[in-house]
Design an enzyme around this catalytic site. Structure first.
Site, PDB file in Angstrom:
ATOM      1  N   HIS A 222       0.816  -1.216   0.000  1.00 29.46           N
ATOM      2  CA  HIS A 222       0.000   0.000   0.000  1.00 29.46           C
ATOM      3  C   HIS A 222       0.846   1.261   0.000  1.00 29.46           C
ATOM      4  CE1 HIS A 222      -3.419  -2.537   1.938  1.00 29.46           C
ATOM      5  NE2 HIS A 222      -2.969  -3.033   0.800  1.00 29.46           N
ATOM      6  N   ASP A 257      -2.907  -3.191  -6.036  1.00 29.47           N
ATOM      7  CA  ASP A 257      -2.403  -3.951  -4.897  1.00 29.47           C
ATOM      8  C   ASP A 257      -2.104  -5.394  -5.306  1.00 29.47           C
ATOM      9  OD1 ASP A 257      -3.809  -4.735  -1.626  1.00 29.47           O
ATOM     10  OD2 ASP A 257      -1.747  -4.528  -2.313  1.00 29.47           O
ATOM     11  N   ASP A 293       0.472 -10.291   4.808  1.00 29.13           N
ATOM     12  CA  ASP A 293      -0.820 -10.098   4.157  1.00 29.13           C
ATOM     13  C   ASP A 293      -0.558 -10.250   2.663  1.00 29.13           C
ATOM     14  OD1 ASP A 293      -3.311  -7.434   3.960  1.00 29.13           O
ATOM     15  OD2 ASP A 293      -3.317  -9.532   3.353  1.00 29.13           O
TER      16      ASP A 293
HETATM   17  C1  DIG Z   1      -5.779  -5.547   2.766  1.00 29.14           C
HETATM   18  O1  DIG Z   1      -4.437  -5.238   2.683  1.00 29.14           O
HETATM   19  C2  DIG Z   1      -6.254  -5.564   4.187  1.00 29.14           C
HETATM   20  C3  DIG Z   1      -7.290  -6.629   4.407  1.00 29.14           C
HETATM   21  O2  DIG Z   1      -6.764  -7.815   3.882  1.00 29.14           O
HETATM   22  C4  DIG Z   1      -7.364  -6.706   5.890  1.00 29.14           C
HETATM   23  O3  DIG Z   1      -8.469  -5.981   6.318  1.00 29.14           O
HETATM   24  C5  DIG Z   1      -6.109  -6.054   6.394  1.00 29.14           C
HETATM   25  C6  DIG Z   1      -5.537  -6.873   7.483  1.00 29.14           C
HETATM   26  O4  DIG Z   1      -4.172  -6.881   7.486  1.00 29.14           O
HETATM   27  N1  DIG Z   1      -5.278  -5.880   5.201  1.00 29.14           N
HETATM   28 MN    MN Z   2      -2.724  -5.262   0.170  1.00 30.26          MN
HETATM   29 MN    MN Z   3      -3.187  -5.499   4.511  1.00 27.12          MN
END
Ligand code: DIG
Ligand code: MN
Ligand code: MN
Length: 395
Positions: A222, A257, A293
């Protein structure tokens, strides 16, 4: 022979149920893998050496489950956690899949939708507490717009604050010992998400009624999507004592992403991030969860998914060893010392204003041309980092 890069409980590696449980569908194709149950995920992650597992409410309990079905599912999951010695350090709420959130959740223009989102988040937090979670992540996947005609962003930010303030008050009234970790993302998939980076979140937290229980959950992908440095985002969060959780993965700048296997893209960025978290450069080590993640390539079968999970943890451990070697390298230490030496303790002058320090500042003999003439040997320093990363640096 024991694998020197095998995960250990001290690493506190965790994965979300939704990561290794991802069946590989994407906007242009259906699933490529069968689903694996939360119990099978717990068993597989325990076998791979993970410390724990995280979840959205609906990763475990279907949206429309009855109370008795919910209790049965949770009991079965808790039994698997106990059998495998796995923890649930973090829980979060799915406030993005159901069409009710099509216009947002905490930032929806309809106050009934905001109330529904609040109630769903409360029940997800209760589930998280029941499973032993101490961190609640809030990622606003639908907290944004595809057109700013929809609402004034100031209303959205106020509504988001109202919901988080409410949940902070409510969770403290239940005497839950929780920390909220806010996760930023610039867009998903098309709309602009409010509070798009960790920096935006750090400011927003200061406007919350329960700001002390709120921190951030930065994610590599992100921060990298808009071309920002994850290392600097995490360092700023650590400097503010607000790094409450972290999402590790990999990403190519300028793309949607990707949530790729940790360190599988920007290897140098991953190296400096691991160095920051491990504290090999001198600051304290981050003692929180190292949460992946991330998702396996769409090409993979279930064996490939476990290769992906092992790869995330193994790459982290390899980079941690290389970061330690880098900071123990005598030539690295010499170059850093030469750049950070303050023989005359000029730094003290700029630490705090006083009439004495200001007089001393004005009296300093500072020759900008002489100061400018000095090189810093960062080329050699970065080359040493690269040679440690590439495994050719001896000594
Ligand atoms: C996305 O990067 C978000 C969802 O997958 C979740 O709500 C959060 C938890 O780490 N990352
Ligand atoms: Mn992500
Ligand atoms: Mn995440």
């Amino acid at each position: 022979m024991t694998d020197p890069f095998a995960p250990t409980p001290r690493d506190r590696f965790t994965f979300g149920l939704w990561t290794v449980g991802n069946p590989g569908a994407d906007p242009f194709g259906s699933r490529v893998r069968p689903s694996i149950s939360p119990v099978e995920i717990v068993q597989g992650l325990a076998k791979a050496g993970a410390y724990g597992v995280n979840l959205h409410d609906n990763d475990l309990v279907p949206f429309d489950a009855s109370a008795s079905e919910r209790d049965r599912i949770v009991a079965e999951f808790q039994a698997a956690l106990k059998d495998c010695g796995m923890k649930v350090p973090m829980a979060t709420t799915n406030l993005f899949s159901h069409p009710v959130f099509r216009d947002g959740a905490f930032t929806a223009s309809d106050p009934k939708v905001r109330a529904f989102a609040l109630r769903k988040a409360k029940h997800a937090i209760e589930l998280g507490v029941e499973l032993g979670a101490s961190t609640i992540v809030f990622w606003g996947g639908r907290e944004g717009v595809e057109s700013d005609a929809a609402r004034d962003a100031r209303d959205a930010i106020r509504w988001f604050r109202e919901c988080l303030d409410y949940l902070g008050d409510w969770s403290q009234a239940q005497d839950y010992q929780l920390r909220f970790a806010l996760e930023a993302k610039p867009n998903e998939p098309r709309g602009d998400i409010y509070l798009p980076t960790t920096g935006h979140m750090l400011h927003f937290i200061e406007t919350l009624r329960n700001k002390d229980m709120c921190g951030v959950n930065p994610e590599v992908a992100h921060e990298n999507m808009p071309g920002l440095s994850m290392v600097h985002a995490v360092a700023q969060a650590m400097e503010a004592d607000k790094l409450f959780h972290i999402d590790l993965n990999a990403q190519r700048i300028g793309r949607y992403d990707q949530d790729l296997r940790f360190a599988s893209e920007d290897l140098k960025g991953a190296f400096f991030l691991v160095r920051l978290l491990e504290g090999t450069g001198g600051y304290p080590r981050y003692e929180g969860m190292r949460h992946f993640d991330a998702h396996a390539y769409r090409t993979e079968d279930i064996d490939g998914v476990w290769d992906f999970a092992r790869g995330c943890m193994r790459s982290y451990r390899i980079l941690a060893e290389k970061a330690a070697a880098f900071d123990q390298d005598a030539e690295v230490q010499e170059i850093l010392a030469a750049n950070h030496a303050d023989a005359e303790d000029i730094g003290a002058l700029t630490a705090a204003y006083s009439t004495e320090s200001d007089a001393a500042l004005e009296a300093l003999d500072l020759d900008p041309d002489a100061l400018a003439a000095r090189g810093h040997r960062y080329e050699r320093l970065d080359q040493l980092a690269m040679e440690h990363i590439m495994g050719v640096r001896q000594g």
